[in-house]
Enzyme design. Structure first.
Site, short mmCIF file in Angstrom:
data_model
loop_
_atom_site.label_atom_id
_atom_site.label_comp_id
_atom_site.label_asym_id
_atom_site.label_seq_id
_atom_site.Cartn_x
_atom_site.Cartn_y
_atom_site.Cartn_z
N LYS A 75 0.84 -1.19 0.00
CA LYS A 75 0.00 0.00 0.00
C LYS A 75 0.88 1.24 0.00
CE LYS A 75 -3.82 1.95 2.80
NZ LYS A 75 -4.63 1.70 4.03
N SER A 112 -9.41 1.76 3.47
CA SER A 112 -8.57 2.52 2.56
C SER A 112 -7.56 1.68 1.79
CB SER A 112 -7.81 3.61 3.33
OG SER A 112 -6.94 3.05 4.29
N SER A 152 -9.82 -0.63 7.61
CA SER A 152 -9.21 -0.40 6.30
C SER A 152 -8.49 -1.60 5.70
CB SER A 152 -8.24 0.78 6.38
OG SER A 152 -8.96 1.99 6.42
#
Length: 494
Positions: free
Chosen positions: A103, A181, A205
């Site tokens: 990420k 996210s 997330s």
């Protein structure tokens, strides 16, 4: 005999009892890390071929999904180094030669947190968790898109959108949202763009995008994985964790990431007591999937008890205010650690105000609210943080003790909603809050679907029960195989 996943967590290198796939480039969707390692050990595959297969999928499939922000230019060279170690009988473990995506709030090379304001700055060094992955021999394949600033810029943000990467799609139905996210990490794993990916979670997330895209996602116990070099929201809740298509891969990856030894747990779902927090009545497809999961558990020797978790109203009413103060405290130190670029939240706000892209979909009201938030030295902040942490832990601990439970099961997500801008995510339900606010582990696995859209269930329990939850999740994955291979439909059929 199938090995326990808790054993994987302690000694992942010993796993070999999985059937290898015949051709890695054609079977990436179903391949596990142990199967790939078997093929490489037998000389039928090597790390360069495996890495090249994933890079080819990124070049082709990711045109539809937009999960990957960038690939590392030395990815093939990393794979060549792994093949050389194998030839020299010097492998570093079961992750050696395995392609991993990160990420883009995790420091490694170009790292933007999705923000155009950070395009001209760089982290001074790799995050600690990235150094651990490299030490384990993993091939760092590249970076994934995310909800910009880990979904902490606007209360009306749309998950999976960033100024740098645009909108990530759900690979099952492309006009549906991947949640966030860790949107790109979940979508990339679901689309077989890497063997595993690393996501981060403050409150849902990891588990929400894993559930929405139909993969496994583990939010570990807080402190299990180092947060050094990860763009922060809250040091009280932030953690990184693995996302994968198979529980065994998540376990192996966690074993490489962790900064403290794991406690062995040879538990099995058979004979266990599981509490079910149904969150019933919000979505009939979710109710159907939960009911089917409960029936499957009972048919396989599990005692199931319906439960409700206490104190959630009290913890929820303070959650945002706490995160604002913690973001205010933690962000400046992260910005200061970077070479070049903005150093204050005020500079980020000014950049966004003047940029033609950043505010084109939604605003930055959480940024401006952060400016007015009390510092973490404020007595009222400290009182509320102690209250929320205590009550969220008691919510789980007291429920487990009252019903003599081994874990709690809950629906992870309702089916993915259509991606739209203006009012934010059309979120129906989630169960990640108690584990997130308490710092306890939470794992989601695919459990069913509403047509082509996946629905997951989560398992969570008390502190440091990560190994037990991995073992239970592996059992559930075996008893109820439910993962869908994405179909990349442009929209839902009528």
């Amino acid at each position: 005999m199938r090995r326990r996943l808790s054993t994987v967590l302690i000694a992942a290198a010993t796993i070999a009892a999985f059937t290898p796939v015949a051709n890695a480039s054609e079977n990436l969707d179903s391949a596990t890390i142990p199967a790939l390692q078997q093929q490489m050990a037998a000389g039928r595959l090597n790390a360069v071929r495996l890495t090249s297969a994933y890079l080819q999928r990124i070049r082709t499939v990711d045109r539809k999904v937009r999960a990957v922000l960038r690939v590392e230019p030395d990815a093939v060279a990393q794979a060549e180094a792994s093949d050389a170690r194998r030839k020299a009988n010097a492998l570093r473990g079961p992750l050696d030669g395995i392609p991993v995506l990160l990420k883009d709030n995790i420091d490694a090379g170009v790292t933007t947190v999705g923000s155009r304001a950070l395009l001209d700055s760089r982290p001074a060094k790799d995050a600690e968790l990235v150094r651990k992955l490299r030490a384990a021999g993993a091939v760092i394949l590249g970076k994934t898109n995310l909800s910009e600033w880990a979904n902490f810029r606007s209360a009306k943000a749309t998950s999976g959108w960033s100024g740098v990467g645009g909108q990530t799609a759900n690979p099952h139905v492309l006009d549906r949202n991947p949640c966030g996210s860790s949107s790109g990490s979940g979508a990339a794993v679901a689309a077989s763009l890497a063997q595993v990916a690393i996501g981060t979670e403050t409150n849902g997330s990891i588990v929400c995008p894993a559930g929405a895209t139909g993969v496994v996602g583990l939010k570990p116990t807080l402190g299990t994985v180092s947060g050094e070099g990860v763009a922060p929201i809250s040091h009280e809740q932030d953690t990184a964790g693995p996302m994968a298509r198979h529980v065994v891969d998540a376990a192996i990856t966690l074993n490489a990431l962790r900064i403290k030894p794991a406690a062995a747990d040879n538990g099995s779902l058979r004979g266990s007591r599981i509490g079910v927090w149904r969150k019933a009545g919000l979505d009939r497809d979710v109710d159907r999937v939960v009911n089917a999961t409960v029936d499957r558990l009972r048919a396989n020797g599990v005692t199931v008890v319906d439960v409700e978790l206490p104190y959630l109203d009290q913890t929820g009413q303070h959650s945002l205010a706490l995160l604002l103060s913690e973001f205010k405290h933690d962000l400046p130190a992260y910005l200061a650690s970077r070479v070049g670029g903005p150093k204050t939240l005020e500079e980020l706000i000014r950049f966004n105000t003047n940029d033609p892209v950043e505010l084109s979909k939604f605003g930055q009201e959480l940024f401006t609210q952060t400016l007015a938030a009390p510092p973490t030295t404020d007595p009222e902040y400290r009182r509320k943080r102690a209250l929320v942490t205590d009550l969220s832990r008691r919510s789980i601990d007291e429920t487990v003790a009252k019903h003599r439970l081994d874990a709690i099961l809950a629906p992870t997500n309702s089916p993915a909603w259509k991606t739209e801008y203006g009012e934010g995510d059309a979120f129906v339900l989630g169960s990640g809050g108690p584990a997130a606010m308490s710092g306890y582990p939470n794992i989601t696995v695919p459990a069913g679907a509403a047509g082509p859209l996946p629905i997951g269930v989560s398992l969570f329990a008390g502190r440091d029960t990560d190994a037990r939850l991995l073992a239970y999740a592996a059992d559930l994955e075996r008893l109820q195989p439910a993962r869908l291979t994405p179909r990349y439909l442009p929209t839902l059929p009528r």
